[in-house]
Design an enzyme around this catalytic site. Sequence first.
Site, mmCIF file in Angstrom:
data_model
loop_
_atom_site.group_PDB
_atom_site.id
_atom_site.type_symbol
_atom_site.label_atom_id
_atom_site.label_comp_id
_atom_site.label_asym_id
_atom_site.label_seq_id
_atom_site.Cartn_x
_atom_site.Cartn_y
_atom_site.Cartn_z
ATOM 1 N N TYR A 59 0.868 -1.197 0.000
ATOM 2 C CA TYR A 59 0.000 0.000 0.000
ATOM 3 C C TYR A 59 0.905 1.249 0.000
ATOM 4 C CZ TYR A 59 -3.289 -3.378 2.239
ATOM 5 O OH TYR A 59 -4.055 -4.453 2.579
ATOM 6 N N CYS B 82 -4.211 4.006 10.635
ATOM 7 C CA CYS B 82 -4.926 5.218 11.047
ATOM 8 C C CYS B 82 -6.244 4.839 11.702
ATOM 9 C CB CYS B 82 -5.134 6.154 9.855
ATOM 10 S SG CYS B 82 -5.945 5.357 8.480
HETATM 11 N N1 SAH Z 1 2.075 4.476 2.439
HETATM 12 C C1 SAH Z 1 1.609 5.601 1.674
HETATM 13 C C2 SAH Z 1 0.121 5.530 1.305
HETATM 14 C C3 SAH Z 1 -0.840 5.060 2.338
HETATM 15 S S1 SAH Z 1 -2.563 5.275 1.939
HETATM 16 C C4 SAH Z 1 1.943 6.902 2.388
HETATM 17 O O1 SAH Z 1 2.149 6.941 3.583
HETATM 18 O O2 SAH Z 1 1.988 7.939 1.717
HETATM 19 C C5 SAH Z 1 -3.058 3.715 1.408
HETATM 20 C C6 SAH Z 1 -2.711 3.404 -0.037
HETATM 21 O O3 SAH Z 1 -3.137 2.051 -0.280
HETATM 22 C C7 SAH Z 1 -3.412 4.247 -1.094
HETATM 23 O O4 SAH Z 1 -2.434 4.836 -1.927
HETATM 24 C C8 SAH Z 1 -4.282 3.241 -1.872
HETATM 25 O O5 SAH Z 1 -4.360 3.536 -3.259
HETATM 26 C C9 SAH Z 1 -3.542 1.937 -1.646
HETATM 27 N N2 SAH Z 1 -4.318 0.679 -1.759
HETATM 28 C C10 SAH Z 1 -5.593 0.460 -1.373
HETATM 29 N N3 SAH Z 1 -5.918 -0.828 -1.557
HETATM 30 C C11 SAH Z 1 -4.817 -1.443 -2.044
HETATM 31 C C12 SAH Z 1 -4.515 -2.808 -2.423
HETATM 32 N N4 SAH Z 1 -5.447 -3.764 -2.325
HETATM 33 N N5 SAH Z 1 -3.277 -3.101 -2.858
HETATM 34 C C13 SAH Z 1 -2.324 -2.136 -2.958
HETATM 35 N N6 SAH Z 1 -2.551 -0.840 -2.624
HETATM 36 C C14 SAH Z 1 -3.777 -0.492 -2.182
#
Ligand code: SAH
Length: 382
Positions: free
Chosen positions: A241, A337
């Site tokens: 993610y 979060c």
């Molecule tokens: N770690 C990053 C983003 C966290 S937010 C930071 O701190 O900036 C969570 C992210 O998970 C988002 O960008 C969303 O697009 C992604 N996401 C949601 N479901 C997902 C999945 N099944 N596989 C991979 N990424 C995913």
Amino acid sequence: MEQEKCPYAQRCGACQFGQGNYEEQLAAKKKWLSQNLKPFCKVQDMVGMYYPYHYRNKVHAVFGRVKEEVVAGTYEEGTHTLVPIQDCIIEDAQASAIIQTVTALIRSFKIWVYNEESGRGVMRHILVRKGMSTKQIMVVLVTGCAEFPHKNHFVTELRRLHPEITTIVWNINDQQTTFVLGERNQTLYGAGYIEDVLCGLRFRISPSSFYQVNAAQAQTLYKKAVQMAALTGTETVIDAYCGIGTIGMVMAQKAGNVLGIELNKQAVKDAKENARRNNMKNIHFVAADATEYMTYMSQKGQRADVVVLDPPRGGSTKAFVHAVAAVSPKRVIYISCNPETLARDLGWFQKKGYQAEGAVGVDMFPWVGHVEVVCCLQRKNS
Ligand code: SAH
């Protein structure tokens, strides 16, 4: 420190801790965390902010009419009643001023505002994003149809009144949806994105890519995550993610190599560009579902030493936890979060042999009833 008072506290609903004392708020947040994580590990004191105001680098407002006058604000919680907001104690003050200017321009250009009920009208939302270190500012003007009357003149005026704006993007969202942004973007001025510097690295942020709303505290959070990962320079790390790659890139400075996995294609594009600009050769990104990709890796016999995950508020899934266990990391760093989904997911990790060793909350959202926490898990018998 003098306490700022919010005039909209009764109606806005965004700040559940709107009027209290900051120290008490931190204690209440720690208690909430401890209650949820009690079956798993101890929780350290919350890391608070020295000046817990105007920290939001991403400010959104919806346009509408109140007594016939065009205003910008937010919907009263759970309703479609617009609460006009002029300056908010948690939002960046420059962003608030720009929103007021845009509202005045909509009035003077007599541009129709969008009506959520009828689905008709033009100006729908505004989103302002600011790089707190670089001072770059992006304004995204969202219309409810593919028209923007007086577009060029509007942009010229906005730039004249706010020369600090570095890019202006027009976004079209003609769907009946609660999402702010639609799929189509047209850059009207500047690069179409902004940059910010976090932990010494430069990141590019597009209108829709995820970036922590409180950059100062995000830096603190990432430093804690790196500490917990106990990297020595040789490890293989997976950043699940990963968004635009922030955490992964901070880890890559201390790891052997890092793989970021992210579903949103635009975010992956930004992440790759970020790695290139920072001249980082030991990090790569794939646009994929994190669960599917880790499962695929494990089937090919690939392993990781550390998995970092920072999922959306809903947390991860049982399938995801199984996929993590399949790549067999020694440590898992879970950034969350939402203490409730974190506690649920820690239960799944425990069943797979991963024990939470400690957690610390970082107050990313002063006055708001959300808590950000980083938790370290260790594989048992390793
Ligand atoms: N770690 C990053 C983003 C966290 S937010 C930071 O701190 O900036 C969570 C992210 O998970 C988002 O960008 C969303 O697009 C992604 N996401 C949601 N479901 C997902 C999945 N099944 N596989 C991979 N990424 C995913």
